[in-house]
Motif scaffolding. Structure first.
Motif, short mmCIF file in Angstrom:
data_model
loop_
_atom_site.label_atom_id
_atom_site.label_comp_id
_atom_site.label_asym_id
_atom_site.label_seq_id
_atom_site.Cartn_x
_atom_site.Cartn_y
_atom_site.Cartn_z
N MET A 183 28.70 -46.15 -4.70
CA MET A 183 27.93 -45.16 -5.47
C MET A 183 28.81 -44.32 -6.37
O MET A 183 28.41 -43.91 -7.46
CB MET A 183 27.11 -44.29 -4.50
CG MET A 183 25.90 -45.01 -3.93
SD MET A 183 24.86 -43.96 -2.89
CE MET A 183 25.82 -43.98 -1.38
N ILE A 184 30.03 -44.05 -5.91
CA ILE A 184 30.97 -43.31 -6.76
C ILE A 184 31.38 -44.18 -7.95
O ILE A 184 31.41 -43.71 -9.10
CB ILE A 184 32.21 -42.90 -5.94
CG1 ILE A 184 31.82 -41.89 -4.86
CG2 ILE A 184 33.30 -42.33 -6.84
CD1 ILE A 184 32.89 -41.67 -3.81
N GLY A 185 31.69 -45.45 -7.68
CA GLY A 185 32.11 -46.34 -8.76
C GLY A 185 31.02 -46.62 -9.77
O GLY A 185 31.31 -46.84 -10.96
N LEU A 186 29.77 -46.60 -9.34
CA LEU A 186 28.64 -46.83 -10.25
C LEU A 186 28.16 -45.53 -10.91
O LEU A 186 27.16 -45.54 -11.63
CB LEU A 186 27.48 -47.48 -9.49
CG LEU A 186 27.74 -48.91 -9.01
CD1 LEU A 186 26.63 -49.37 -8.07
CD2 LEU A 186 27.86 -49.87 -10.19
N HIS A 187 28.84 -44.43 -10.63
CA HIS A 187 28.54 -43.13 -11.23
C HIS A 187 27.14 -42.62 -10.83
O HIS A 187 26.43 -42.03 -11.64
CB HIS A 187 28.66 -43.20 -12.75
CG HIS A 187 29.97 -43.75 -13.22
ND1 HIS A 187 31.15 -43.05 -13.09
CD2 HIS A 187 30.29 -44.94 -13.80
CE1 HIS A 187 32.15 -43.78 -13.58
NE2 HIS A 187 31.65 -44.94 -14.01
N TYR A 188 26.79 -42.86 -9.56
CA TYR A 188 25.54 -42.32 -9.03
C TYR A 188 25.76 -40.95 -8.38
O TYR A 188 24.88 -40.09 -8.43
CB TYR A 188 24.93 -43.26 -8.00
CG TYR A 188 24.47 -44.59 -8.52
CD1 TYR A 188 24.20 -44.78 -9.87
CD2 TYR A 188 24.30 -45.68 -7.66
CE1 TYR A 188 23.76 -46.02 -10.35
CE2 TYR A 188 23.86 -46.91 -8.13
CZ TYR A 188 23.60 -47.08 -9.47
OH TYR A 188 23.18 -48.30 -9.94
N HIS A 189 26.92 -40.81 -7.71
CA HIS A 189 27.15 -39.62 -6.90
C HIS A 189 28.62 -39.21 -6.91
O HIS A 189 29.50 -40.03 -7.18
CB HIS A 189 26.74 -39.89 -5.43
CG HIS A 189 25.27 -39.81 -5.19
ND1 HIS A 189 24.58 -38.61 -5.18
CD2 HIS A 189 24.35 -40.77 -4.93
CE1 HIS A 189 23.30 -38.84 -4.93
NE2 HIS A 189 23.14 -40.15 -4.78
N TYR A 190 28.84 -37.94 -6.58
CA TYR A 190 30.17 -37.46 -6.23
C TYR A 190 30.47 -37.84 -4.78
O TYR A 190 29.55 -38.08 -3.98
CB TYR A 190 30.25 -35.94 -6.36
CG TYR A 190 29.85 -35.38 -7.69
CD1 TYR A 190 30.65 -35.56 -8.82
CD2 TYR A 190 28.67 -34.64 -7.83
CE1 TYR A 190 30.28 -35.03 -10.05
CE2 TYR A 190 28.29 -34.10 -9.04
CZ TYR A 190 29.10 -34.31 -10.15
OH TYR A 190 28.72 -33.77 -11.37
N ALA A 191 31.74 -37.84 -4.43
CA ALA A 191 32.12 -38.16 -3.05
C ALA A 191 31.53 -37.15 -2.07
O ALA A 191 31.11 -37.50 -0.96
CB ALA A 191 33.64 -38.20 -2.92
N THR A 192 31.48 -35.89 -2.47
CA THR A 192 30.94 -34.87 -1.57
C THR A 192 29.43 -35.02 -1.38
O THR A 192 28.90 -34.59 -0.35
CB THR A 192 31.28 -33.47 -2.10
OG1 THR A 192 31.04 -33.41 -3.51
CG2 THR A 192 32.74 -33.13 -1.85
N ASP A 193 28.75 -35.63 -2.34
CA ASP A 193 27.32 -35.94 -2.14
C ASP A 193 27.16 -36.93 -0.99
O ASP A 193 26.24 -36.81 -0.17
CB ASP A 193 26.72 -36.56 -3.40
CG ASP A 193 26.75 -35.61 -4.58
OD1 ASP A 193 26.82 -34.40 -4.38
OD2 ASP A 193 26.72 -36.13 -5.72
N VAL A 194 28.03 -37.92 -0.97
CA VAL A 194 27.99 -38.94 0.08
C VAL A 194 28.28 -38.31 1.44
O VAL A 194 27.57 -38.56 2.43
CB VAL A 194 28.99 -40.07 -0.23
CG1 VAL A 194 29.05 -41.07 0.92
CG2 VAL A 194 28.63 -40.76 -1.54
N ALA A 195 29.32 -37.48 1.50
CA ALA A 195 29.66 -36.81 2.76
C ALA A 195 28.51 -35.92 3.23
O ALA A 195 28.20 -35.87 4.42
CB ALA A 195 30.93 -36.00 2.59
N GLY A 196 27.88 -35.23 2.28
CA GLY A 196 26.75 -34.37 2.65
C GLY A 196 25.56 -35.16 3.17
O GLY A 196 24.90 -34.74 4.12
N GLY A 197 25.27 -36.32 2.55
CA GLY A 197 24.18 -37.16 3.03
C GLY A 197 24.44 -37.69 4.42
O GLY A 197 23.53 -37.73 5.27
N ALA A 198 25.69 -38.09 4.68
CA ALA A 198 26.04 -38.58 6.02
C ALA A 198 25.94 -37.45 7.05
O ALA A 198 25.45 -37.64 8.17
CB ALA A 198 27.44 -39.17 6.01
N GLY A 199 26.41 -36.25 6.66
CA GLY A 199 26.31 -35.11 7.57
C GLY A 199 24.87 -34.75 7.88
O GLY A 199 24.54 -34.42 9.03
N LEU A 200 24.03 -34.81 6.87
CA LEU A 200 22.60 -34.52 7.09
C LEU A 200 22.00 -35.50 8.10
O LEU A 200 21.29 -35.09 9.03
CB LEU A 200 21.86 -34.61 5.76
CG LEU A 200 20.33 -34.48 5.84
CD1 LEU A 200 19.93 -33.10 6.33
CD2 LEU A 200 19.70 -34.77 4.48
#
Length: 246
Positions: A183-200
């Motif tokens: 998702m970072i490589g495809l320019h969908y999200h920042y890395a912290t978006d991914v971490a936040g989704g996993a934390g949620l």
């Protein structure tokens, strides 16, 4: 004979004690994971709320992904594939079917409720609340990451064997990390978006599981019907005994 009975009783007691300790440890680990996930989610969300640009850690991670996989769109899309609804929905249906076959109703409810709750919270409530944008779309927390991580968390909680659950959890972490890279490589999200989704997801799934377990314990169980092959005492056919002719 008495000694053998005592030894057998001691073995059973030790085995039950080991099972209870393992259950307590697993509950503590689950609780700790939920608290850690909630903490990560809140800290990142509050730190980057309202942002519209790369934060320093996001920029470094995005640069590393670009240097490693930049231009390899096929690989990036393969990495993101596990987050797609057409992959996750059939997996959830299989999990729900397995729970229904085993008459594991709490597991069935967890499978049906936890991932949708995580995704709906992410998309409908939390993204507008934090207001973090990537280009022209709300980005925090990542809903695709939340859906994948929530599904994997359900699988882990449904597995009874602790070692197997730990192995699946480790594989799940790798899957979520790989999807995040995509998702970072495809320019969908920042890395912290991914971490936040996993934390949620790590916070929501144990919470839903705890609520369902408490509800199942509080729900009154229906009394078992008397077996048709066991008539009441004092009768031969289940009817009231007749009077003696004498």
């Amino acid at each position: 004979m008495v000694t053998d009975l005592r030894r057998g009783r001691d073995r059973i007691t030790r085995r039950l004690g080991g099972i209870e300790r393992a259950a307590r440890i697993r509950s503590a680990v689950t609780l700790g994971t939920a608290v850690a996930g909630l903490t990560v989610f809140l800290v990142l969300g509050l730190a980057f709320a309202g942002d519209r640009a790369f934060a320093a850690p996001d920029a470094r991670i995005a640069e590393a992904v670009e240097n490693t996989l930049g231009g390899n769109e096929f690989v990036l899309r393969v990495l993101v594939l596990p987050t797609e609804p057409y992959v996750l929905l059939p997996a959830l249906v299989l999990l729900a079917t397995g729970c229904a076959v085993r008459r594991h109703w709490t597991g069935l409810a967890l499978t049906a409720l936890a991932p949708p709750v995580a995704v709906m919270l992410s998309s409908w409530v939390l993204k507008p609340w934090f207001g973090r944008y990537y280009d022209d779309h709300l980005a925090y927390p990542s809903g695709h990451t939340a859906s994948l991580a929530a599904t994997l968390a359900v699988v882990v909680l449904l597995i009874r064997a602790a070692r197997t659950a730990l192995l699946v959890a480790c594989v799940g972490v790798l899957l979520v990390a790989a999807a995040g890279i995509g998702m970072i490589g495809l320019h969908y999200h920042y890395a912290t978006d991914v971490a936040g989704g996993a934390g949620l997801a790590a916070a929501v799934v144990p919470l839903v599981a705890a609520v369902l377990t408490a509800g199942a314990r509080a729900w009154p169980r229906p009394a078992r019907a008397r077996s048709g092959g066991s008539p009441p005492a004092g009768t031969s056919s289940g009817s009231h005994p007749g009077s003696s002719p004498r």
